[in-house]
Write an enzyme that holds these catalytic residues in place. Sequence first.
Site, PDB file in Angstrom:
ATOM      1  N   SER A  60       0.784  -1.227  -0.311  1.00  0.00           N
ATOM      2  CA  SER A  60       0.290   0.230  -0.432  1.00  0.00           C
ATOM      3  C   SER A  60       1.008   1.120   0.230  1.00  0.00           C
ATOM      4  O   SER A  60       2.060   1.400   0.711  1.00  0.00           O
ATOM      5  CB  SER A  60      -0.831  -0.081   1.212  1.00  0.00           C
ATOM      6  OG  SER A  60      -1.339   1.338   1.657  1.00  0.00           O
ATOM      7  N   TYR A 120      -1.324   0.547  10.251  1.00  0.00           N
ATOM      8  CA  TYR A 120      -1.594  -0.796   8.699  1.00  0.00           C
ATOM      9  C   TYR A 120      -0.323  -0.241   7.926  1.00  0.00           C
ATOM     10  O   TYR A 120      -0.016  -1.512   7.515  1.00  0.00           O
ATOM     11  CB  TYR A 120      -3.396   0.326   7.920  1.00  0.00           C
ATOM     12  CG  TYR A 120      -3.657  -0.457   6.868  1.00  0.00           C
ATOM     13  CD1 TYR A 120      -3.886  -2.247   6.852  1.00  0.00           C
ATOM     14  CD2 TYR A 120      -2.209   0.188   5.946  1.00  0.00           C
ATOM     15  CE1 TYR A 120      -3.646  -2.261   5.125  1.00  0.00           C
ATOM     16  CE2 TYR A 120      -2.951   0.094   4.436  1.00  0.00           C
ATOM     17  CZ  TYR A 120      -3.285  -1.418   4.151  1.00  0.00           C
ATOM     18  OH  TYR A 120      -4.135  -1.378   2.935  1.00  0.00           O
TER      19      TYR A 120
END
Length: 258
Positions: free
Chosen positions: A148, A161
């Site tokens: 990501s 995250y």
Amino acid sequence: MSPQRWRLDGQLALVTGGSAGIGRAIARELLGFGARVLIAARDGNGLDAVRVELEEEFPNGEVRTCVADVSDDEQRRELLDWVEDLGDGLNILINNAGGNLTKAANDYSEDEWRGIFEVNLFSAFELARYAYPLLTKHAASAIVNVGSVSGITHVRSGAPYGMSKAAMHQMTRNLAVEWAEDGIRVNAVAPWYIRTRRTSGKLADPDYLDDVLLRTPMGRIGEPEEVAAAVAFLCLPASSYITGECIAVDGGFLRYGF
């Protein structure tokens, strides 16, 4: 130019988190290149629906599914045992399964932040290690990790995250170097906002959507198929000299200037 450089005919690919969104798009893309696809996810009903959908779209393709929560080590082992029992080794591993819980750093419980690491990072590391003997049965094989942009810069997704995805990108580099001599290429993709069920809630807020689009030079949200195309390329023989890379699929977000 050999057309086989742009085909995956007969190759066996395992896609985790494949019951929806980016994972489903990756499974479809790999099937389109001729791969035989194994899809794993926690959602049995979702898996059944995807299998039926893909079998209708690719009547000559091969799609199999396995219900597995890859954040659980016992289920990870059972998943790879299932793959091994097929007797063909493994050509491609796509570590796509992931999850998040967005909070301020001080608001996470230990179980919450550790759970994010378990599904995003530890599952990918362990699946890669468990798959290693199957991947080395072939002269050339590939792992692609779905990272990501949050592992590269701050995107309001929550510290755990971003931390887990940054570690996944580093894991990609380390395994690429360590396993190159074994014929295993290891790469990653780093998506920005992609139109999926998981992102639909945030993107439904018009003010938030405006903020996202203002930071995206291409001025739109990405589609799952656009991530899937980058993943598939990294699996193809045509990318045989690419390893240890992380390709951003972000509409220019990471290159934004002012």
